[in-house]
Scaffold this motif. Structure first.
Motif, PDB file in Angstrom:
ATOM      1  N   LEU A 729      41.072 -20.538  46.557  1.00 16.47           N
ATOM      2  CA  LEU A 729      41.220 -19.850  47.296  1.00 16.47           C
ATOM      3  C   LEU A 729      40.253 -19.570  47.693  1.00 16.47           C
ATOM      4  O   LEU A 729      38.668 -19.455  47.113  1.00 16.47           O
ATOM      5  CB  LEU A 729      41.103 -18.189  46.535  1.00 16.47           C
ATOM      6  N   VAL A 730      40.047 -19.932  49.598  1.00 17.94           N
ATOM      7  CA  VAL A 730      38.541 -19.859  50.397  1.00 17.94           C
ATOM      8  C   VAL A 730      39.041 -18.603  51.377  1.00 17.94           C
ATOM      9  O   VAL A 730      39.798 -18.460  51.422  1.00 17.94           O
ATOM     10  CB  VAL A 730      38.981 -21.093  51.204  1.00 17.94           C
ATOM     11  N   LEU A 731      37.786 -18.497  50.550  1.00 17.38           N
ATOM     12  CA  LEU A 731      37.448 -17.077  51.331  1.00 17.38           C
ATOM     13  C   LEU A 731      36.712 -17.171  52.351  1.00 17.38           C
ATOM     14  O   LEU A 731      35.701 -16.758  51.990  1.00 17.38           O
ATOM     15  CB  LEU A 731      37.379 -15.300  51.066  1.00 17.38           C
ATOM     16  N   ARG A 732      36.643 -16.297  53.836  1.00 17.71           N
ATOM     17  CA  ARG A 732      35.238 -16.390  55.267  1.00 17.71           C
ATOM     18  C   ARG A 732      35.106 -14.614  55.338  1.00 17.71           C
ATOM     19  O   ARG A 732      36.267 -13.837  55.442  1.00 17.71           O
ATOM     20  CB  ARG A 732      35.566 -16.944  56.387  1.00 17.71           C
ATOM     21  N   VAL A 733      34.021 -14.603  54.575  1.00 17.95           N
ATOM     22  CA  VAL A 733      33.556 -12.757  54.905  1.00 17.95           C
ATOM     23  C   VAL A 733      32.174 -12.226  55.318  1.00 17.95           C
ATOM     24  O   VAL A 733      31.362 -13.298  54.884  1.00 17.95           O
ATOM     25  CB  VAL A 733      33.463 -12.325  53.999  1.00 17.95           C
ATOM     26  N   TRP A 734      32.797 -11.518  56.211  1.00 15.24           N
ATOM     27  CA  TRP A 734      31.700 -10.954  57.149  1.00 15.24           C
ATOM     28  C   TRP A 734      30.657 -10.096  56.497  1.00 15.24           C
ATOM     29  O   TRP A 734      31.046  -9.015  56.081  1.00 15.24           O
ATOM     30  CB  TRP A 734      31.709 -10.317  58.779  1.00 15.24           C
ATOM     31  N   GLU A 735      28.834 -10.237  56.513  1.00 17.94           N
ATOM     32  CA  GLU A 735      28.466  -9.359  55.165  1.00 17.94           C
ATOM     33  C   GLU A 735      27.331  -8.694  56.985  1.00 17.94           C
ATOM     34  O   GLU A 735      27.351  -9.425  57.918  1.00 17.94           O
ATOM     35  CB  GLU A 735      27.748  -9.652  54.675  1.00 17.94           C
ATOM     36  N   PRO A 736      27.381  -7.187  56.769  1.00 15.27           N
ATOM     37  CA  PRO A 736      26.777  -6.916  57.672  1.00 15.27           C
ATOM     38  C   PRO A 736      25.318  -7.192  57.333  1.00 15.27           C
ATOM     39  O   PRO A 736      24.470  -6.745  58.892  1.00 15.27           O
ATOM     40  CB  PRO A 736      26.804  -5.405  57.159  1.00 15.27           C
ATOM     41  N   ILE A 737      24.638  -6.909  55.912  1.00 18.76           N
ATOM     42  CA  ILE A 737      23.308  -7.850  56.108  1.00 18.76           C
ATOM     43  C   ILE A 737      23.675  -8.983  55.282  1.00 18.76           C
ATOM     44  O   ILE A 737      23.819  -9.069  54.339  1.00 18.76           O
ATOM     45  CB  ILE A 737      22.460  -6.913  54.380  1.00 18.76           C
TER      46      ILE A 737
END
Length: 772
Positions: A729-737
């Motif tokens: 499983l591959v995820l791309r996640v935006w982190e605000p910090i």
């Protein structure tokens, strides 16, 4: 009388000399003569105002010959006086004046004319007066535009005299400057040598002190406390070394150079580092030595009894040592490594080494502080009886905190004396009674109800630890036990087979009622996998689990083995999340929640990673589950970042496993699932207010369920796992910090996960806070 008649009877050489003087007098026009009396002085002043140069330093060419415009009487004082006397006509028709077209146009450099007053003699010079000739009045050019001079030719005698004049005046200052530079160089060299020698001596003293501190720290934390006199001598020696290093880097020369901008940074930082070490050695080491004498592990335990007075007495010195170390960590963080300028003094490497040792010391002191603050009240000091529900989790059916309840017992503590009663398997777990408050209200917050409500975690024992937040799990455990037995407990303690194996390794092997010996390296596989093939039937396996639990408990409290090793095993278990404790007392729980022992899910902002795999079949195949996680952070200029998370799952279950192990709820139980296909509920916890950008399972896009728990974004899906077929499983996640560190929340598994992080340093979620 004209100029020609005045030269009658005078030799040619004398006439030439007088003519040159007359021409020079006309060209000079010294500014000092402007104030003399008479018409000549006034005319020379007017001449200077029109731009005539009183002193030439170089031959001058005129664009128009100035001689052609002069009055007749002065032409006779031109360049060829002999021709004037002979009356030879010149090409231009004027006697004695050469044709401007045939001349070079170069007028020789003229000597400055001496100031002259009226009646001082004829312009022609003293020679004319001696001959009795009448003096010719001095005549200046008429007013009007002056031709622009052009510098040409080579240097004359005036340049040579000017050069000698300049050399005479430059040579003496140059000698003084060179002497000053030499003195300055010697001074700088002396200062550099002074600083270099003292810096080297300070570094040697600091290195020896650091080695002594590390050695003493290891001995104290291991419980090998030196005799009082030896301990005092070691502390004094360390303090003397650090004081010497501080004095070597604190003299006036060092301080003065350190105050200079730019080049003084390394010296200033070095002194700050040495001073910080000196302070922690002076304040922290004596307190550590005192605490070590009171908290000697060999004197803290006697069989199954913990000596609570000694534990409580160690609190004040541990507190002082902890304060000194935290002050030092703050000062160390403020020390600038000065980049390349600090390389000669090894500021960067020295600070990193000291910081690593300090972090280790701070962690050890945090554990001691926790023990001295919570140990006495939680172990029943002053005659108070405390009861704790002891839960042994089974990772063969994985849950967020380890696994489902495999066995349990009631641990009682009073004045430090421990007793374990009612050890049983999960088949006899109490069910909430009819009419109990738990039956009427599950006690779930809206957030927990949304994510876990359908699984009834506060009423169903196998689902109580679906959440990774152990304070919530402890509340569910204590509530269900009270609802089923009517006994109010003061908290819960959860361990898994791996933690028990650490304890066996520190004490001695466990012996079962039938004489079978269970060693530390056999325990995990025995209770997580082999038992299902050895013993058939739920009731029989529950009894076997109870026997194993009692045997391990007896081995741990037997007093055999090394107490220091036992404490190390407890600390390792807590660090890996395999030993968890909760309390129903709010003040105690507040402290526990800040430590690994409390297992709380943190809510601090910043990048976060927590991967959970929880069994969704009801079988026991998770003993064969292997997991690897990769994390890469790409930080943006605005402070945010995009995280790429790769999770690989692998079912390594062999063929021929018991039907109970291969059990699947949807298959109706045995004889279903002959290929041992596992099914896992995969959840990925990311940072506060993070957002999913995309996901793919085995290269194909997949939707994920997005929920929130304790402000963290939770992305979930169910993943079937066939044998010997990895899933990715591959995820791309935006982190605000996007930084500065990645907080990693692990899951205790039968097979520890492998994790690799690129782009950020990692840290654990917990640190001890001040309980005041």
């Amino acid at each position: 009388m004209n100029g020609r008649d005045s030269d009658a009877g005078v030799p040619d050489a004398e006439v030439n000399r007088r003519g040159d003087r007359s021409a020079r007098t006309f060209q000079a026009g010294d500014a000092t003569a402007a104030g003399t009396r008479g018409e000549a002085g006034r005319e020379r002043g007017a001449d200077q105002r029109e731009g005539w140069t009183s002193r030439q330093t170089r031959p001058i060419r005129f664009q128009t010959s100035p001689i052609a415009d002069l009055p007749d009487p002065l032409r006779g004082s031109g360049r060829n006086p002999a021709a004037d006397r002979a009356g030879t006509p010149d090409p231009a028709g004027t006697p004695g004046v050469p044709d401007p077209a045939e001349t070079s146009g170069v007028v020789p450099r003229q000597r400055r004319a001496e100031p002259r007053a009226a009646g001082d003699g004829p312009v022609g010079g003293p020679g004319a007066e001696d001959d009795g000739a009448a003096a010719t009045p001095r005549r200046l050019p008429p007013a009007g535009p002056v031709p622009r001079p052009v510098r040409v030719g080579t240097r004359g005698r005036g340049w040579r005299r000017g050069w000698r004049w300049m050399r005479a005046r430059i040579r003496r200052p140059t000698r003084r400057v060179l002497l000053g530079l030499a003195c300055a160089f010697v001074f700088v060299l002396a200062v550099a040598g002074w600083l270099g020698v003292r810096g080297l001596l300070a570094y040697q003293e600091l290195t020896r002190a650091r080695a002594d501190i590390a050695d003493l720290q290891d001995r104290l934390l291991a419980g090998d406390v030196p005799a009082k006199a030896e301990l005092a001598a070691q502390v004094d020696r360390i303090a003397q070394r650090t004081r010497t290093a501080r004095d070597l880097t604190g003299d006036p020369v060092w301080s003065a150079v350190g105050a200079l901008p730019g080049i003084g940074c390394p010296l200033k930082s070095a002194h700050a580092l040495v001073a910080a070490v000196e302070r922690v050695a002076g304040d922290g080491l004596p307190a550590m030595a005192e605490a070590a004498g009171l908290l000697n592990p060999e004197s803290l335990r006697s069989g199954t009894t913990i000596v609570l007075p000694a534990l409580a007495a160690g609190g004040p010195p541990v507190g002082r040592a902890t304060t000194a170390v935290e002050t030092f960590r703050t000062a160390l963080a403020d020390v600038d490594d000065c980049g390349w300028r600090g390389a000669p003094l090894r500021l960067g490497s020295t600070r990193a080494t000291v910081a690593a040792q300090t972090d280790r010391l701070a962690g050890s002191l945090a554990g001691l502080k926790l023990a001295t603050e919570l140990g006495p009240p939680m172990l029943g000091a002053h005659g108070e009886t405390r009861r704790y529900l002891l839960v042994v989790q089974n990772p063969a059916e994985a849950r967020a905190n380890g696994g489902i309840v495999g066995g349990y017992g009631l641990l009682t503590a009073r004045d430090g004396v421990l007793r374990l009663d009612d050890i049983s398997g999960n088949g006899s777990l109490p069910v909430p009674r009819e009419g109990s408050a738990l039956r009427r209200d599950p006690g779930l917050s809206p957030e927990l109800a949304e994510r876990y409500g359908s699984y009834e975690p506060s009423r169903v024992w196998p689902n109580a630890n679906l959440t990774p937040d152990y304070p919530t799990v402890g509340r569910f455990y204590a509530g269900m036990y009270a609802a089923g037995t009517g006994v109010e407990v003061d908290g819960t303690i959860s361990v898994d087979p791996t933690a028990l194996s650490y304890l066996l390794a520190a004490t001695r092997p466990a012996t079962l009622p039938d004489g079978q010996v269970v060693t530390a390296d056999r325990l995990v596989k025995l209770v997580s996998s082999d038992v299902y093939a050895l013993i058939d039937g739920v009731q029989a396996r529950d009894e076997y689990f109870a026997d194993v639990g009692k045997a391990v408990y007896e081995a741990v409290i037997s007093g055999d083995g090394n107490t220091r090793a036992l404490l190390t095993a407890l600390g390792r278990s807590a660090g890996e999340g395999r030993l968890l404790v909760s309390s129903t007392h709010a003040d105690e729980q507040r402290i526990l929640s800040t430590t690994a022992l409390g297992g709380a899910l943190p809510t601090a902002p910043g990048p976060f990673l927590g991967v959970l795999t929880q069994n969704a079949t009801g079988g026991k195949l998770d003993y064969w589950l292997h997991r690897a996680v990769g994390y890469r952070m790409e930080r943006a200029k605005d402070g945010s970042g995009v995280a790429t998370i790769v999770i690989q799952l692998f079912n390594a279950a062999p063929a021929g496993l018991p039907e109970y192990v291969r059990y699947r709820l949807e298959g109706g139980g045995p004889p279903g699932n002959p290929d041992a296909v596992n099914d896992t509920w995969l959840s990925v916890y990311t940072g506060v207010d993070s957002r999913l950008l995309g996901a793919a399972l085995d290269g194909k896009p997949i939707p994920l369920t997005a929920e929130t728990e304790r402000e963290h974004t939770v992305l979930s899906t169910f993943v079937p796992l066939a044998r010997d077929r990895p899933r990715t499983l591959v995820l791309r996640v935006w982190e605000p910090i996007g930084g500065p560190e990645l907080t990693v929340r692990g899951q205790p598994l039968a097979n520890p996960e492998r994790i690799a992080v690129v782009g950020l340093p990692t840290r654990t979620p917990w640190q001890l806070i001040d309980s005041d």
